[in-house]
Design a protein around this motif. Structure first.
Motif, short mmCIF file in Angstrom:
data_model
loop_
_atom_site.label_atom_id
_atom_site.label_comp_id
_atom_site.label_asym_id
_atom_site.label_seq_id
_atom_site.Cartn_x
_atom_site.Cartn_y
_atom_site.Cartn_z
N PHE A 36 -27.91 121.82 32.33
CA PHE A 36 -28.77 122.96 32.08
C PHE A 36 -30.09 122.52 31.44
O PHE A 36 -31.16 122.97 31.86
N ILE A 37 -30.03 121.63 30.46
CA ILE A 37 -31.24 121.17 29.77
C ILE A 37 -32.09 120.31 30.72
O ILE A 37 -33.32 120.36 30.70
N ASP A 38 -31.43 119.53 31.56
CA ASP A 38 -32.13 118.61 32.45
C ASP A 38 -32.98 119.36 33.49
O ASP A 38 -33.96 118.84 33.96
N ARG A 39 -32.56 120.57 33.84
CA ARG A 39 -33.30 121.33 34.85
C ARG A 39 -34.61 121.88 34.32
O ARG A 39 -35.47 122.27 35.09
#
Length: 40
Positions: A36-39
């Motif tokens: 989620f954070i990587d997106r």
């Protein structure tokens, strides 16, 4: 009178299985959080 020996149930296996399930849930949660954070 006969004495009955009520041994405590073996809880070591329960502790191990609960720990394995807990670690699996934590790893899955952190992987999903990382995705989620990587997106963004």
């Amino acid at each position: 009178m006969s004495k009955k020996h009520n041994k405590e149930p073996e809880l070591k296996g329960t502790l191990i299985s609960v720990s394995v399930v807990g670690i699996f849930i934590l790893v899955t949660w952190f992987l999903a959080f990382y995705l989620f954070i990587d997106r963004f």
